[in-house]
Design an enzyme around this catalytic site. Structure first.
Site, PDB file in Angstrom:
ATOM      1  N   GLU A 112      -6.777  -7.030  -1.592  1.00 53.00           N
ATOM      2  CA  GLU A 112      -7.780  -6.889  -0.507  1.00 53.00           C
ATOM      3  C   GLU A 112      -9.233  -6.549  -0.800  1.00 53.00           C
ATOM      4  OE1 GLU A 112      -6.142  -4.213   2.348  1.00 53.00           O
ATOM      5  OE2 GLU A 112      -3.926  -5.313   2.278  1.00 53.00           O
ATOM      6  N   GLU A 146       0.736  -1.304  -0.003  1.00 51.96           N
ATOM      7  CA  GLU A 146       0.083   0.146   0.056  1.00 51.96           C
ATOM      8  C   GLU A 146       0.766   1.314  -0.004  1.00 51.96           C
ATOM      9  OE1 GLU A 146      -4.045  -1.302   2.070  1.00 51.96           O
ATOM     10  OE2 GLU A 146      -2.536  -0.997   3.461  1.00 51.96           O
TER      11      GLU A 146
END
Length: 631
Positions: A266, A182
């Protein structure tokens, strides 16, 4: 007979060796816009599950649960701070045995996606970074910083020694490895750092992974609007939390030469939870519909989390927002996931399973049998000791000003800050640098609490002539997400003031890391009391350690009920099962049955507030994770 023993022994040895040589070596690659396994295009149906949040004795059961939900892959972060507890001191044993976790997944027929970071986030303490990195001169995490990159390289190389041989290129189950994590989010949060530097750092992490021997396909993982900062050449970009299929394919095409494969690394079937805040709930039917949408649109996915598990010990991290300077995460990492904290089938599990079964060609097995449950109606707490007495047995560290945990070379737990006053003083006590929760005492009597969550840093105080001020400070978990991750020192990190006057001179600091169980019978020179009503009354308001024993004729999972308690941590047979806090929403703590034993068991509870004396505690069969108390 003797002349036949030699050939027979050789034959037995050859037969024993056959399975190892006869196992088929599989292949996995990204080719022609597809994930390709053994030459055939495949969809990845994955679930995130973290080895460190589950007792190793339950790993196989949880893998079987993942298979029973219809998934073909498991993904896991690697937590650097779990393994390098001190500089150069590594631990990959027991619940930290990542190689065994990966091998077991392969034995259960699952492919593995490895997410080594070195940054993990994951509601984990400091996002997976070792706390002691903050003591490295000139170091800043997540930057093109020589001091930091030296340590990331050492970590990645050490990790490769443990698990590189388990890549599919070497006959193992690991099919992909994530580079950083991320990072696009961090780029958006740290606009003070030039984009060129961000990209240079991201590329160097990828290069370190490749140099260490990670040779399966690499990928990055970001929100679809953050690829500009998070994507890196040579790694497949995947989109977190992206439900819009058209947008997913558009943005991946933009950063991946106009083609897939397309993956949501995710996909959130639940959400994280903080102390003092409602536990989020995510609708099962909506998740089932989105799962079907992905499958029919040729989009691979990874449920984050498929099974959350538990933040045992001091492993939970924290967030923050404009209203709270810290939002500590619960001990439970149930996450409202399809597989509950204790490994149970849920309605969400069934909904997803039914959808996947409609669309896959492989056999979806039944769920394994649930781990047995037990209930313990009453555990007597027959001994109690004052934590001030425990602290006084150690040699304090003296300083003109309060020192941080890091300056004291302590990562977790508690520090007791103590100062004697020869002259009386009263007024407003201010600890703007409190990290994170403090109980304030004058001459051993509790006079108040300060709390970083509520931004409560001041209180009125009256310190008489020849008195002692004690401040018991708890580290509630380092921030794991956001720009503030670079400011993660704990304890008291700025001056203590009374009436805006800095209090200096002869601060005594007593370290209480609580890394080992404070077994009362083993403590020398500490007054241990029988836990009678009279003795309990003397200790009211003092931080105490309660101890008890209980006998079991059978073992099983259970949940200890702490709803009537204050704040603290619990040890079962020497294992720190985590933090409790009366504010909720978590009111019970999970005790895995494998940590209990037939016969005698020990419980130790460190109760920080001790507003009401306790003589016993009980366990229940159903967890309470959604019950807030009014503050």
């Amino acid at each position: 007979m003797k002349k036949f023993l030699g050939p027979l022994m050789l034959l037995f040895l050859l037969i024993a060796a056959l399975p190892a040589f006869g196992q088929k070596k599989h292949t996995f690659e990204i080719k022609g816009g597809n994930f390709v396994y053994d030459g055939k295009a495949v969809q990845i149906h994955s679930g995130e599950m973290h080895y460190a949040r589950i007792p190793h004795q339950y790993w196989r059961h949880r893998f079987q649960m993942i298979k029973a939900m219809g998934l073909n892959t498991v993904a896991t972060y690697v937590f650097w701070n779990l393994h390098e507890t001190e500089p150069g001191k590594w631990d990959f044993t027991g619940d930290k045995n990542l190689a065994e976790y990966i091998k077991t997944a392969g034995e259960e027929g699952l492919m593995v996606i490895l997410r080594p970071g070195p940054y993990a986030c994951a509601e984990w303490e400091f996002g997976g970074y070792p706390w002691w990195l903050q003591n490295v001169p000139g170091m800043e995490v997540r930057r093109d910083n020589e001091a930091f990159l030296k340590h990331t390289e050492q970590y990645i190389n050490r990790l490769a020694k443990e698990v590189a041989h388990l890549q599919i290129t070497n006959g193992g189950p690991i099919i992909m490895v994530q580079a950083e994590n991320e990072f696009g989010s961090y780029v958006s949060q740290r606009k003070d750092i030039p984009l060129e530097e961000h990209r240079a750092y991201n590329a160097k992490i990828k290069k370190q992974l490749e140099a260490a021997g990670f040779n399966v396909p690499l990928f990055t993982s970001d929100g679809s609007w953050l690829f500009e900062g998070g994507a890196t050449p040579g790694a497949l970009p995947t989109a977190n939390g992206e439900s819009n299929i058209e947008n997913l394919k558009k943005v991946v095409n933009q950063y991946n030469n106009g083609q897939g494969p397309y993956m949501v690394a995710e996909f959130y079937p639940g959400w994280l939870a903080h102390w003092a805040e409602p536990h989020p709930k995510v609708d099962a039917s909506g998740i089932a519909r989105q799962t079907e949408k992905y499958i029919t649109s040729d989009v691979s996915f990874n449920f984050y989390m498929v099974h959350g598990g538990t933040n045992f010990g001091f492993t939970s991290g924290a967030n923050y927002d404009k209203n709270h300077d810290i939002q500590p995460d619960l001990t439970s990492y149930d996450y409202d996931a399809p597989i509950s904290e204790a490994g149970w089938v849920t309605p969400k599990f069934d909904s997803i399973r039914n959808v996947i079964k409609k669309h896959v060609s492989y056999k979806v097995p039944e769920a394994p049998k649930q781990i047995p449950l037990i209930e313990i109606p009453s555990i007597k707490l027959d001994k109690v000791a004052n934590v001030f007495d425990i602290a006084s047995t150690q040699k304090p560290v003296y300083s003109d000003k309060p020192l941080t945990f890091e300056q004291l070379n302590q990562g977790h737990g508690y520090v007791l800050y103590s100062r004697k006053f020869n002259q009386p003083i009263s007024g407003t006590l201010s600890i703007e640098g409190l990290r994170d929760f403090a109980v304030i005492y004058v001459n051993g009597e509790k006079v108040g609490e300060l709390n970083r969550y509520y931004k409560n840093y001041t209180m009125e105080i009256d310190i008489p002539f020849n008195s002692t001020l004690d401040i018991l400070v708890e580290n509630m978990g380092r921030i794991n997400y956001g720009a503030e991750i670079v400011r993660n020192n704990k304890g008291i990190i700025s001056p203590v003031k009374i009436n805006d006057i800095e209090i200096t001179g002869d601060w005594a600091m007593y370290k209480l890391p609580m890394s080992e169980t404070p077994v009362l019978s083993d403590l020398k020179n500490v007054k241990v009391y029988d836990n009678t009503p009279a003795n309990a009354a003397k200790l009211k308001g003092c931080p105490v350690v309660y101890q008890g024993t209980f006998n079991l004729t059978e073992t099983g999972d259970t949940f200890i009920d702490m709803e009537q308690w204050g704040k603290g941590i619990i040890y079962i047979n020497g294992i720190n099962i985590g933090r409790y806090w009366k504010v909720g929403p978590q009111q019970t703590l999970y005790i895995p049955g494998v940590w209990l034993k037939k016969g005698s068991n020990q419980i130790v509870i460190f109760e920080q507030l001790n507003d009401e004396a306790k003589s016993d505690v009980k366990t229940v069969k159903v967890p309470v994770l959604t019950k807030l108390q009014a503050q």
